[in-house]
Design a protein around this motif. Structure first.
Motif, PDB file in Angstrom:
ATOM      1  N   ASP B 329       0.844  -1.199   0.000  1.00 23.96           N
ATOM      2  CA  ASP B 329       0.000   0.000   0.000  1.00 23.96           C
ATOM      3  C   ASP B 329       0.883   1.254   0.000  1.00 23.96           C
ATOM      4  O   ASP B 329       0.558   2.270   0.635  1.00 23.96           O
ATOM      5  CB  ASP B 329      -0.985   0.009   1.164  1.00 23.96           C
ATOM      6  N   HIS B 330       2.004   1.159  -0.703  1.00 29.75           N
ATOM      7  CA  HIS B 330       2.917   2.310  -0.864  1.00 29.75           C
ATOM      8  C   HIS B 330       2.095   3.514  -1.339  1.00 29.75           C
ATOM      9  O   HIS B 330       1.511   3.485  -2.407  1.00 29.75           O
ATOM     10  CB  HIS B 330       3.982   1.942  -1.897  1.00 29.75           C
ATOM     11  N   ALA B 331       2.037   4.547  -0.506  1.00 28.50           N
ATOM     12  CA  ALA B 331       1.174   5.694  -0.800  1.00 28.50           C
ATOM     13  C   ALA B 331       1.960   6.983  -0.591  1.00 28.50           C
ATOM     14  O   ALA B 331       1.870   7.628   0.454  1.00 28.50           O
ATOM     15  CB  ALA B 331      -0.068   5.664   0.088  1.00 28.50           C
ATOM     16  N   PRO B 332       2.767   7.345  -1.575  1.00 28.00           N
ATOM     17  CA  PRO B 332       3.623   8.523  -1.426  1.00 28.00           C
ATOM     18  C   PRO B 332       2.819   9.827  -1.485  1.00 28.00           C
ATOM     19  O   PRO B 332       1.815   9.922  -2.186  1.00 28.00           O
ATOM     20  CB  PRO B 332       4.564   8.427  -2.634  1.00 28.00           C
ATOM     21  N   HIS B 333       3.283  10.807  -0.719  1.00 27.87           N
ATOM     22  CA  HIS B 333       2.666  12.139  -0.743  1.00 27.87           C
ATOM     23  C   HIS B 333       3.753  13.198  -0.722  1.00 27.87           C
ATOM     24  O   HIS B 333       4.839  12.972  -0.172  1.00 27.87           O
ATOM     25  CB  HIS B 333       1.763  12.348   0.477  1.00 27.87           C
ATOM     26  N   GLU B 334       3.433  14.352  -1.258  1.00 27.90           N
ATOM     27  CA  GLU B 334       4.358  15.485  -1.189  1.00 27.90           C
ATOM     28  C   GLU B 334       4.366  16.017   0.236  1.00 27.90           C
ATOM     29  O   GLU B 334       3.395  15.845   0.980  1.00 27.90           O
ATOM     30  CB  GLU B 334       3.946  16.562  -2.210  1.00 27.90           C
ATOM     31  N   ALA B 335       5.459  16.664   0.600  1.00 26.02           N
ATOM     32  CA  ALA B 335       5.634  17.081   1.996  1.00 26.02           C
ATOM     33  C   ALA B 335       4.486  17.959   2.490  1.00 26.02           C
ATOM     34  O   ALA B 335       4.005  17.803   3.611  1.00 26.02           O
ATOM     35  CB  ALA B 335       6.960  17.812   2.159  1.00 26.02           C
ATOM     36  N   ALA B 336       4.012  18.861   1.636  1.00 20.21           N
ATOM     37  CA  ALA B 336       3.007  19.831   2.086  1.00 20.21           C
ATOM     38  C   ALA B 336       1.733  19.145   2.577  1.00 20.21           C
ATOM     39  O   ALA B 336       1.076  19.649   3.486  1.00 20.21           O
ATOM     40  CB  ALA B 336       2.686  20.808   0.954  1.00 20.21           C
ATOM     41  N   SER B 337       1.398  18.001   1.991  1.00 25.21           N
ATOM     42  CA  SER B 337       0.141  17.377   2.393  1.00 25.21           C
ATOM     43  C   SER B 337       0.253  16.698   3.753  1.00 25.21           C
ATOM     44  O   SER B 337      -0.738  16.206   4.282  1.00 25.21           O
ATOM     45  CB  SER B 337      -0.340  16.382   1.336  1.00 25.21           C
ATOM     46  N   LYS B 338       1.462  16.678   4.322  1.00 25.33           N
ATOM     47  CA  LYS B 338       1.618  16.131   5.676  1.00 25.33           C
ATOM     48  C   LYS B 338       2.010  17.221   6.686  1.00 25.33           C
ATOM     49  O   LYS B 338       1.993  16.972   7.889  1.00 25.33           O
ATOM     50  CB  LYS B 338       2.679  15.026   5.678  1.00 25.33           C
ATOM     51  N   GLN B 339       2.395  18.404   6.205  1.00 27.72           N
ATOM     52  CA  GLN B 339       2.778  19.490   7.122  1.00 27.72           C
ATOM     53  C   GLN B 339       1.566  20.352   7.444  1.00 27.72           C
ATOM     54  O   GLN B 339       1.547  21.564   7.204  1.00 27.72           O
ATOM     55  CB  GLN B 339       3.887  20.347   6.506  1.00 27.72           C
ATOM     56  N   VAL B 340       0.552  19.690   7.932  1.00 25.30           N
ATOM     57  CA  VAL B 340      -0.721  20.336   8.246  1.00 25.30           C
ATOM     58  C   VAL B 340      -1.225  19.672   9.522  1.00 25.30           C
ATOM     59  O   VAL B 340      -0.527  18.846  10.100  1.00 25.30           O
ATOM     60  CB  VAL B 340      -1.735  20.139   7.086  1.00 25.30           C
TER      61      VAL B 340
END
Lengths: 351, 453
Positions: B329-340
């Motif tokens: 279930d490798h689910a990469p995200h850009e940093a901004a979508s986790k810095q919230v």
């Protein structure tokens, strides 16, 4: 301890000398995020500071120069009257420059992220950000990413509202004379109440006995059951739960009614307001079962006639207005504590 | 066996060969020529080797069939800022995966032949491992009407899924399971009864309550799994349950298996190793249990990280075969979508490059054997994908030389700065793992060589 300039200003009767500058264990405090990281001693020292600030508020001219040159921003992503004005007044009485930033009409409406808003405020040299946000943990995000700003949590989601809890503790100590072994019954929607959660940390830390009461659908039972057993090391091992208000209220020193949001009924948590009122409204007859002279508290805003009867809300047991008054003093004490600390280098080490 | 001089010949010398498809777990040699396995078994004498064959010393290492991942998100087309087929397949190679199945929640979604063909083309042009698209169950992943499932099958999809969302309508799920009876491909469902977890962002329980975050009860997953198992039983259709996360889910599958229901399942590395209290942020800190709450958004994933009992039940289910395979279930995200805030953060963990290291902990602790682990990363997923995948899951002579070589005992610390994936979103940043992929071969070609070796 304070800058030479500020020390000079102290000559004009500033804040009372009794205010402690630091946490009693010598640990500096950068942020006020919740009461879970306040020791009993630190809570008591904040309450002592609050008493001194209360003296300033009772003067004819409510103004001291203590925080002159400091900038406090209130950043509110949720509507608020009392908390926001209380912080604003606290800052202004201490001569800080207080800027109110509301999300409408600001860059937030243009889609700026919370973190970028925080970084922008830090770049402007703001000393303190007082934040209220509908999401739990929002103040923690700022605190983690803004090394040069002090963050005060003015309410985050369902999580915490530490300044409200401190003013509640102060009010109890002022009226009952102590916190140790005081029986406090918190009634209502504990599950969705950040006020109750912070109060739970503060009260248990200060040695009060807490009973939670309300519909089972609105009690945070997971908070009390760490893992599968309630071991002694659990911070809330001594917290009791009793859904029967007539029983829970027996011998109470303090009854704290919580606001019941009307959407709890549509959300299915309650069959009806009528049934809620019948089972959990704080009424005259129920209060007779508490200790004589028991206090009735409410964090506001109240739904009179729902969680609390009108007679009680404005009756002799109620200390709801004192809570509001004390709120300003508590916030003064906290702003002073964060801003008047010695040097930036020492703050760095405070983490 | 002796072949003429072949510059493409490779001899992997002396690894522990773990090839569960052939019941093999022994020290030996692997000879690869022309992209195929020539031999994977007992040590070879120099006389058996082709001229010019390139030796790769592999003492102390494990050689296994390249891993097969049934469930990953490559984000292309549509979300190339999160991952591309080029970066995602390189991340897979770094994790020892040689065949990966990508989920269709792209933009546009993979609900038609042309979209599937685009992914296949890009994978051929820019990918370094084999990429097998999964097609949507419903048009546009909207859950209203079935996608053209036969067209998708003809285009080469290996399964159907609306992953990211469940097939919510029970009747549509029934019809999907029925319609696919003659297509021979599974329906992989993301089981989540949304109405049981309005706004939910992490597992319901102490940690969620402590953080003041809306919880997702185990029942949200189990209720839909129970529904889907009943529908699979009713229709005889082939149900695949994506990313099991609860002890109750394992029990439901176990009972259904005993009744003969046609169901296959997968579990993710993070659900086998991490628990919900990682969101508090205490792990990896020196004092391990105090300090301010972290609200670590890298732990936000669906299904959510759960409790220790769930982790133990999943490991048990994996060991005894109730769970067929491990899927990332490798689910990469850009940093901004986790810095919230935690509630705003995107769901998902970047898993490829930490999968083996975190799974090896189960082997080092003695919870599963090495050959079971390799089985669940090769034979297990190949079984779900069908007979044509068998040869990708074994080192049998004649099969394509998709091979992973890993050091089972190497201690290393996760540094997302080294990731090939664009997604640096993992709670394992800075965490020490033991076991690391050294070399990955696809059809005899080195697609990843670790810099430490």
């Amino acid at each position: 301890m304070v800058s030479p300039e500020a020390a000079e200003i102290r000559a004009t009767p500033p804040i009372p000398e009794a205010i402690p500058d630091f946490a009693p264990d010598g640990k500096l405090r950068r942020n006020v995020l919740d009461l879970d990281d306040f020791s009993a001693a630190e809570i008591l020292s904040v309450l002592d500071g609050t008493a001194a600030m209360g003296e300033v508020l009772r003067r004819d001219i409510k103004k001291v120069p203590t925080l002159r040159g400091r900038v406090v921003v209130t950043l509110f992503y949720e509507p608020s009257t009392r908390t926001r004005i209380s912080f604003e007044e606290a800052g202004k009485v201490l001569s800080a420059d207080v800027i109110n930033m509301s999300t409408s009409g600001s860059s937030v409406e243009k889609g700026e992220s919370l973190l970028n808003t925080g970084l922008t405020l830090q770049a402007m040299g703001v000393d303190v950000i007082v934040i209220r946000h509908p999401h739990s943990g929002a103040p923690y995000l700022l605190a983690r990413h803004l090394p040069r700003v002090c963050v005060i949590n003015a309410g985050d989601g369902l999580h915490a509202h530490p300044t409200q809890a401190l003013l509640d503790l102060y009010t109890i100590r002022e009226k009952v004379g102590r916190l140790q072994n005081v029986k406090v019954v918190i009634v209502g929607d504990v599950l969705h109440s950040r006020v109750a959660r912070s109060a739970l940390w503060g009260l248990t830390q200060a040695g009060a006995r807490v009973t939670l009461c309300g519909p089972t659908t609105l009690l945070p039972l997971d908070l009390l059951n760490c893992g599968d057993e309630r071991d002694e090391g659990h911070p809330f091992a001594q917290v009791e739960v009793n859904t029967d208000l007539d029983r829970a209220i027996e011998d109470a020193d303090v009854v704290m009614a919580l606001r019941l949001q009307s959407e709890r009924q549509s959300g299915g948590f309650l069959p009806s307001l009528r049934e809620y009122i019948r089972r959990w409204q704080v009424t005259e007859s129920r209060l007779e079962r508490a200790k004589p002279g028991a206090l009735v508290m409410h964090p506001g805003p109240m739904n009179e006639g729902v969680e609390i009867s009108t007679g009680i809300a404005h009756g002799g047991h109620s200390v709801i207005e004192e809570q509001v008054t004390n709120g300003v003093a508590v916030r003064m004490a906290l702003l002073y504590r964060l801003c008047a600390q010695p040097s930036a280098e020492k703050l760095e080490t405070a983490g | 066996m002796l072949t003429s001089a072949d510059p493409d010949s490779i001899l992997i010398q002396g690894p522990r060969i773990v090839d569960p498809g052939r019941g093999m777990d022994a020290i030996g040699d692997i000879l690869i020529t022309g992209g195929k396995i020539v031999s994977a078994g007992p040590r070879l004498s120099p006389a058996d080797l082709p001229e010019g064959c390139r030796p790769i010393p592999a003492n102390g290492m494990v050689a296994a069939p390249g891993f097969i991942d049934l469930h990953c998100h490559l984000r292309e087309p549509g979300y190339e800022y999160k991952e591309t087929i080029a970066t995602g397949t390189r991340a897979a190679a770094r994790g020892g995966f040689t065949s990966i199945c990508c989920m269709p929640n792209t933009d546009p979604p993979l609900d038609n032949e042309a979209a599937v063909a685009l992914v296949q083309q890009r994978a051929r042009a820019e990918g370094v491992v084999r990429v097998f698209p999964i097609g949507c169950v419903t048009k546009g992943r909207r859950g209203k009407e079935l996608a053209e499932l036969e067209e998708l099958a003809a285009a080469g999809v290996v399964a159907y899924s609306d992953d990211g969302d469940p097939v919510y309508d029970p009747n549509l799920m029934r019809l999907a399971l029925t319609y696919t009876l003659d297509l021979g491909l599974p329906i992989s469902n993301h089981c989540q009864e949304h109405r049981l977890c309005p706004g939910g962002v992490m597992a319901e329980g102490w940690a969620a309550t402590r953080l003041g975050l809306p919880g997702i009860p185990a029942a949200a997953e189990e209720a839909m799994i129970a529904r889907d198992l009943a529908l699979a039983e009713l229709t005889g259709g082939w149900l695949h349950l994506a990313h099991l996360s609860t002890a109750g889910a394992v029990a439901l599958v176990r009972q259904a298996r005993e009744r003969g229901v046609s169901v296959t399942t997968e579990v993710c590395p993070h659900h086998l190793s991490l628990t919900d209290d990682w969101a508090l942020g205490y792990q990896g800190t020196p004092d391990g249990g105090s300090g301010p709450l972290n609200y670590d958004t890298s732990t936000k994933v669906y299904p959510p990280l759960r409790g220790r009992q769930d982790v133990d039940a999943l490991i048990e289910g994996l060991a005894d075969g109730v769970i067929d395979c491990i899927a990332t279930d490798h689910a990469p995200h850009e940093a901004a979508s986790k810095q919230v805030t935690y509630q705003e953060a995107a769901f998902g963990i970047s898993v490829f490059e930490t999968a083996l290291g975190s799974l090896m902990a189960l082997v080092h602790r003695g919870q599963i054997s090495l050959s079971t682990l390799v089985d669940r990363l090769t034979v297990g997923p190949a079984r779900v994908l069908g007979p044509s995948f068998e040869e990708l899951a074994t080192l049998h002579p004649g099969s394509p030389a998709d091979v992973v070589l890993f050091d089972p005992d190497l201690d290393w610390v996760v540094d997302t700065g080294e990731f090939a994936s664009k997604g640096r979103n993992t709670p394992l940043e800075g965490v020490a793992l033991k076991g690391r992929v050294v070399t990955t071969f696809v059809e005899g070609k080195v697609v990843h060589q670790d810099s430490l070796y």
